[in-house]
Design an enzyme around this catalytic site. Structure first.
Site, PDB file in Angstrom:
ATOM      1  CB  SER A   1     -29.749  12.450 -19.635  1.00  0.00           C
ATOM      2  OG  SER A   1     -28.244  12.533 -19.887  1.00  0.00           O
TER       3      SER A   1
ATOM      4  CE1 TYR B   1     -28.823  16.795 -16.103  1.00  0.00           C
ATOM      5  CE2 TYR B   1     -27.766  14.703 -16.863  1.00  0.00           C
ATOM      6  CZ  TYR B   1     -28.536  15.733 -17.126  1.00  0.00           C
ATOM      7  OH  TYR B   1     -28.694  15.999 -18.488  1.00  0.00           O
TER       8      TYR B   1
END
Length: 280
Positions: A159, A172
């Protein structure tokens, strides 16, 4: 497409989180360029994830989309938190399709919360899927790619949060940074086998992991009942290009490139598909 044509023709690709979102888009894109697909998904809810996860019907739909392109598919329920289940599913897929050339470790979830409010269970579950699950996928798949003796490509879904910090998603962000580190080590270890390892690092993608009420509330705390329309301008302001998010197919195009011979000497790199969020 004629038999034997396509940028990944004759190859077999394993994709986790394949029932919908980016995983489905990757399966369809690679199949459109000649790959057969092993499609895995947990097809079950998680106790700490506040939005609906994919079900068996969606995995079956992914399989049907691949078959409609004239490619073979093995679709199995397998949770990346369970190494034995992932290993069994990968072994079955390779036994049926005959080889494994491409691995797309894509399965991921997110549950936004400030660090000081985050429970240990939330922290552990997100890390277990988004980082440990990538390791388990690689552990189950890599021996098959090595055994093929043809080289291969492993693409891990990280990401933009694997390359910069974001508030309220510490778990995350930590997991996605870890995925980049895992990729770099695997690129070193697997280079003698001509297996390339990379990550894709998207900004917000138009999938259910982003398009849900808890995420809207995270980005629009001043709005009582925020919607996708409220989220769009906030998300757009994060990107350098004047768009609020990218589509799953934009990431799939990068995955296809990294999996193809066009990227035959590209390994150990993180490829942003980020609309410029990393240069803001």
């Amino acid at each position: 497409m004629s038999a034997g044509s396509g940028r990944v023709a004759g190859k077999v690709a394993l994709i986790t989180g394949a029932a919908r979102g980016q995983g489905r888009a990757h399966a369809v894109r690679l199949a459109s360029e000649g790959a057969d697909i092993i499609a895995l998904d947990a097809c079950a809810p998680m106790s700490t994830v506040p939005y609906r996860l994919a079900g068996e019907a969606e995995l079956a739909e992914t399989a049907a989309l691949v078959e409609a392109l004239g490619q073979r598919v093995v679709a199995r329920r397998a949770d990346v938190r369970d190494l034995a289940a992932v290993t069994a599913a990968v072994d079955e897929g390779v036994a049926e399709l005959g080889r494994l050339d491409i691995v797309v470790a894509n399965a991921g979830v997110n549950t936004p919360a400030p660090m000081v409010e985050m429970t240990e269970q939330i922290w552990l579950e997100i890390i277990d899927v988004d980082l440990n699950g990538v390791w388990r996928t690689c552990r189950a798949a890599i021996p098959h790619v090595i055994a093929g003796g043809r080289g291969g490509a492993i693409i891990l879904t990280s990401s933009a949060a694997g390359l910069k910090a974001y508030a309220n998603i510490a778990h995350y962000t930590a997991a996605k940074h870890g995925v980049v580190g895992l990729m770099k080590t695997l690129a070193q270890e697997l280079a003698p086998h001509r297996i390339r390892v990379t990550t894709v690092n998207p900004t917000q993608v138009d999938t259910p992991m982003i398009m849900n009420e808890p995420m809207y509330r995270l980005f629009c705390p001043e709005v009582d009942n925020p919607t996708r329309a409220d989220f769009a301008p906030v998300s757009r302001a994060m990107n350098a290009l004047p768009i609020p998010w990218v589509e799953p197919e934009d990431v799939s195009n990068a995955v296809l490139f990294l999996a193809s011979d066009e990227a035959r000497y590209i390994t150990g790199v993180a490829l942003p598909v980020d609309a410029g969020v990393l240069v803001k």
